[in-house]
Write a protein that holds these residues in place. Structure first.
Motif, PDB file in Angstrom:
ATOM      1  N   GLY A  44       0.830  -1.196   0.000  1.00  0.00           N
ATOM      2  CA  GLY A  44       0.000   0.000   0.000  1.00  0.00           C
ATOM      3  C   GLY A  44       0.865   1.247   0.000  1.00  0.00           C
ATOM      4  N   HIS A  45       0.414   2.268  -0.700  1.00  0.00           N
ATOM      5  CA  HIS A  45       1.174   3.510  -0.826  1.00  0.00           C
ATOM      6  C   HIS A  45       0.233   4.697  -0.671  1.00  0.00           C
ATOM      7  CE1 HIS A  45       4.617   1.173  -2.236  1.00  0.00           C
ATOM      8  NE2 HIS A  45       3.686   0.412  -2.778  1.00  0.00           N
ATOM      9  N   THR A  46       0.772   5.801  -0.221  1.00  0.00           N
ATOM     10  CA  THR A  46      -0.018   7.021  -0.039  1.00  0.00           C
ATOM     11  C   THR A  46       0.656   8.162  -0.795  1.00  0.00           C
ATOM     12  OG1 THR A  46       1.135   7.408   2.052  1.00  0.00           O
ATOM     13  CG2 THR A  46      -1.009   6.342   2.183  1.00  0.00           C
ATOM     14  N   PRO A  47       0.492   8.186  -2.108  1.00  0.00           N
ATOM     15  CA  PRO A  47       1.133   9.238  -2.898  1.00  0.00           C
ATOM     16  C   PRO A  47       0.525  10.607  -2.604  1.00  0.00           C
ATOM     17  CG  PRO A  47      -0.370   7.974  -4.264  1.00  0.00           C
ATOM     18  CD  PRO A  47      -0.325   7.293  -2.924  1.00  0.00           C
ATOM     19  N   ASP A  48       1.366  11.608  -2.686  1.00  0.00           N
ATOM     20  CA  ASP A  48       0.942  12.991  -2.460  1.00  0.00           C
ATOM     21  C   ASP A  48       1.190  13.760  -3.755  1.00  0.00           C
ATOM     22  OD1 ASP A  48       0.577  15.633  -1.752  1.00  0.00           O
ATOM     23  OD2 ASP A  48       1.965  15.575  -0.051  1.00  0.00           O
ATOM     24  N   ALA A  49       0.127  14.101  -4.457  1.00  0.00           N
ATOM     25  CA  ALA A  49       0.247  14.774  -5.755  1.00  0.00           C
ATOM     26  C   ALA A  49       0.939  16.127  -5.655  1.00  0.00           C
ATOM     27  CB  ALA A  49      -1.135  14.932  -6.384  1.00  0.00           C
ATOM     28  N   SER A  50       0.989  16.715  -4.462  1.00  0.00           N
ATOM     29  CA  SER A  50       1.662  18.018  -4.311  1.00  0.00           C
ATOM     30  C   SER A  50       3.157  17.866  -4.046  1.00  0.00           C
ATOM     31  CB  SER A  50       1.000  18.816  -3.188  1.00  0.00           C
ATOM     32  OG  SER A  50       1.223  18.193  -1.936  1.00  0.00           O
ATOM     33  N   ASP A  51       3.624  16.637  -3.810  1.00  0.00           N
ATOM     34  CA  ASP A  51       5.048  16.389  -3.552  1.00  0.00           C
ATOM     35  C   ASP A  51       5.853  16.543  -4.846  1.00  0.00           C
ATOM     36  OD1 ASP A  51       7.426  14.252  -3.453  1.00  0.00           O
ATOM     37  OD2 ASP A  51       6.998  14.953  -1.412  1.00  0.00           O
ATOM     38  N   SER A  52       7.028  17.137  -4.754  1.00  0.00           N
ATOM     39  CA  SER A  52       7.845  17.359  -5.957  1.00  0.00           C
ATOM     40  C   SER A  52       8.306  16.056  -6.608  1.00  0.00           C
ATOM     41  CB  SER A  52       9.068  18.228  -5.623  1.00  0.00           C
ATOM     42  OG  SER A  52       9.913  17.540  -4.709  1.00  0.00           O
ATOM     43  N   GLY A  53       8.353  14.952  -5.850  1.00  0.00           N
ATOM     44  CA  GLY A  53       8.766  13.667  -6.398  1.00  0.00           C
ATOM     45  C   GLY A  53       7.614  12.812  -6.914  1.00  0.00           C
ATOM     46  N   PHE A  54       6.397  13.362  -6.877  1.00  0.00           N
ATOM     47  CA  PHE A  54       5.218  12.619  -7.319  1.00  0.00           C
ATOM     48  C   PHE A  54       5.333  12.263  -8.797  1.00  0.00           C
ATOM     49  CE2 PHE A  54       0.960  12.611  -9.235  1.00  0.00           C
ATOM     50  CZ  PHE A  54       0.328  11.644  -8.474  1.00  0.00           C
ATOM     51  N   ILE A  55       4.983  11.014  -9.120  1.00  0.00           N
ATOM     52  CA  ILE A  55       4.960  10.575 -10.513  1.00  0.00           C
ATOM     53  C   ILE A  55       3.536  10.146 -10.827  1.00  0.00           C
ATOM     54  CG2 ILE A  55       5.897   8.992 -12.232  1.00  0.00           C
ATOM     55  CD1 ILE A  55       8.337   8.618 -10.397  1.00  0.00           C
ATOM     56  N   ALA A  56       2.917  10.817 -11.781  1.00  0.00           N
ATOM     57  CA  ALA A  56       1.542  10.499 -12.159  1.00  0.00           C
ATOM     58  C   ALA A  56       1.482   9.154 -12.877  1.00  0.00           C
ATOM     59  CB  ALA A  56       0.979  11.595 -13.053  1.00  0.00           C
ATOM     60  N   TYR A  57       0.330   8.531 -12.812  1.00  0.00           N
ATOM     61  CA  TYR A  57       0.101   7.194 -13.355  1.00  0.00           C
ATOM     62  C   TYR A  57       0.658   7.030 -14.777  1.00  0.00           C
ATOM     63  CZ  TYR A  57      -2.501   3.099 -14.964  1.00  0.00           C
ATOM     64  OH  TYR A  57      -2.847   1.887 -15.493  1.00  0.00           O
ATOM     65  N   SER A  59       3.035   8.317 -16.229  1.00  0.00           N
ATOM     66  CA  SER A  59       4.497   8.412 -16.332  1.00  0.00           C
ATOM     67  C   SER A  59       5.235   7.354 -15.527  1.00  0.00           C
ATOM     68  CB  SER A  59       4.949   9.802 -15.863  1.00  0.00           C
ATOM     69  OG  SER A  59       4.374  10.805 -16.680  1.00  0.00           O
ATOM     70  N   VAL A  60       4.513   6.563 -14.758  1.00  0.00           N
ATOM     71  CA  VAL A  60       5.139   5.546 -13.908  1.00  0.00           C
ATOM     72  C   VAL A  60       5.624   4.379 -14.764  1.00  0.00           C
ATOM     73  CG1 VAL A  60       4.710   3.858 -12.074  1.00  0.00           C
ATOM     74  CG2 VAL A  60       3.780   6.163 -11.885  1.00  0.00           C
ATOM     75  N   THR A  61       6.823   3.882 -14.444  1.00  0.00           N
ATOM     76  CA  THR A  61       7.374   2.705 -15.125  1.00  0.00           C
ATOM     77  C   THR A  61       7.326   1.506 -14.174  1.00  0.00           C
ATOM     78  OG1 THR A  61       9.634   3.085 -14.362  1.00  0.00           O
ATOM     79  CG2 THR A  61       8.976   4.174 -16.427  1.00  0.00           C
ATOM     80  N   GLU A  62       7.499   0.321 -14.740  1.00  0.00           N
ATOM     81  CA  GLU A  62       7.561  -0.872 -13.893  1.00  0.00           C
ATOM     82  C   GLU A  62       8.751  -0.765 -12.934  1.00  0.00           C
ATOM     83  OE1 GLU A  62       6.826  -5.621 -14.272  1.00  0.00           O
ATOM     84  OE2 GLU A  62       8.198  -4.760 -15.758  1.00  0.00           O
ATOM     85  N   ALA A  63       9.850  -0.190 -13.406  1.00  0.00           N
ATOM     86  CA  ALA A  63      11.028  -0.010 -12.542  1.00  0.00           C
ATOM     87  C   ALA A  63      10.699   0.879 -11.347  1.00  0.00           C
ATOM     88  CB  ALA A  63      12.195   0.564 -13.346  1.00  0.00           C
ATOM     89  N   ASN A  64       9.894   1.945 -11.559  1.00  0.00           N
ATOM     90  CA  ASN A  64       9.463   2.781 -10.433  1.00  0.00           C
ATOM     91  C   ASN A  64       8.710   1.943  -9.409  1.00  0.00           C
ATOM     92  OD1 ASN A  64       8.545   5.332 -12.773  1.00  0.00           O
ATOM     93  ND2 ASN A  64      10.310   5.449 -11.409  1.00  0.00           N
ATOM     94  N   CYS A  65       7.762   1.141  -9.894  1.00  0.00           N
ATOM     95  CA  CYS A  65       6.936   0.326  -8.986  1.00  0.00           C
ATOM     96  C   CYS A  65       7.780  -0.694  -8.241  1.00  0.00           C
ATOM     97  CB  CYS A  65       5.820  -0.356  -9.762  1.00  0.00           C
ATOM     98  SG  CYS A  65       4.528   0.781 -10.299  1.00  0.00           S
ATOM     99  N   ILE A  66       8.708  -1.335  -8.932  1.00  0.00           N
ATOM    100  CA  ILE A  66       9.574  -2.314  -8.269  1.00  0.00           C
ATOM    101  C   ILE A  66      10.385  -1.635  -7.167  1.00  0.00           C
ATOM    102  CG2 ILE A  66      11.581  -3.818  -8.605  1.00  0.00           C
ATOM    103  CD1 ILE A  66      10.325  -4.539 -11.381  1.00  0.00           C
ATOM    104  N   ALA A  67      10.891  -0.448  -7.440  1.00  0.00           N
ATOM    105  CA  ALA A  67      11.652   0.294  -6.421  1.00  0.00           C
ATOM    106  C   ALA A  67      10.764   0.629  -5.229  1.00  0.00           C
ATOM    107  CB  ALA A  67      12.249   1.560  -7.030  1.00  0.00           C
ATOM    108  N   TRP A  68       9.521   1.026  -5.474  1.00  0.00           N
ATOM    109  CA  TRP A  68       8.603   1.347  -4.378  1.00  0.00           C
ATOM    110  C   TRP A  68       8.291   0.097  -3.563  1.00  0.00           C
ATOM    111  CZ3 TRP A  68       5.071   4.397  -8.209  1.00  0.00           C
ATOM    112  CH2 TRP A  68       5.658   5.627  -8.495  1.00  0.00           C
ATOM    113  N   VAL A  69       8.066  -1.025  -4.258  1.00  0.00           N
ATOM    114  CA  VAL A  69       7.797  -2.285  -3.555  1.00  0.00           C
ATOM    115  C   VAL A  69       8.986  -2.670  -2.689  1.00  0.00           C
ATOM    116  CG1 VAL A  69       7.529  -4.781  -3.895  1.00  0.00           C
ATOM    117  CG2 VAL A  69       6.087  -3.179  -5.176  1.00  0.00           C
ATOM    118  N   GLN A  70      10.183  -2.609  -3.271  1.00  0.00           N
ATOM    119  CA  GLN A  70      11.382  -3.011  -2.527  1.00  0.00           C
ATOM    120  C   GLN A  70      11.706  -2.028  -1.412  1.00  0.00           C
ATOM    121  OE1 GLN A  70      14.294  -3.785  -5.608  1.00  0.00           O
ATOM    122  NE2 GLN A  70      13.398  -5.777  -6.054  1.00  0.00           N
ATOM    123  N   GLY A  71      11.099  -0.859  -1.424  1.00  0.00           N
ATOM    124  CA  GLY A  71      11.201   0.064  -0.305  1.00  0.00           C
ATOM    125  C   GLY A  71      10.273  -0.325   0.836  1.00  0.00           C
TER     126      GLY A  71
END
Length: 102
Positions: A44-57, A59-71
């Motif tokens: 589960g994740h709680t993205p914040d659209a106002s955060d400077s590091g936010f990546i909209a759907y 633009s997200v890559t599988e590599a981004n998701c894998i990094a988030w999961v492994q975090g």
């Protein structure tokens, strides 16, 4: 042989209003010759659209998701559990069947 691991993202869930991904479904598969095992889960994740590091759907890559999961999930522990499953498959300590059908 060494176990080769592949992390994949079968699907994600998102908030339509801002495109933030809030659930990631993941799978890690390990292969060692003819033996394989895998682990599947969600994070589960709680993205914040106002955060400077936010990546909209879009633009997200599988590599981004894998990094988030492994975090969120221990890569080392997940891969070690898969390696243990493969080792147990290669060297079983129990079995089942019908002795009269042999």
């Amino acid at each position: 042989m060494a176990v080769t691991y592949t992390w994949t993202i079968p699907t994600v869930e998102r908030t339509l209003s801002d495109g933030g991904i809030n659930v990631i479904h993941w799978r890690c598969t390990g292969v060692d010759g003819d033996h394989s095992a895998s682990s599947y889960g969600t994070t589960g994740h709680t993205p914040d659209a106002s955060d400077s590091g936010f990546i909209a759907y879009d633009s997200v890559t599988e590599a981004n998701c894998i990094a988030w999961v492994q975090g969120s999930v221990s890569k080392e522990d997940t891969e070690a559990a898969i390696a243990a499953q493969i080792e147990a498959d290669k060297n079983p300590t129990s079995g089942s069947g019908q002795p009269w059908a042999a």
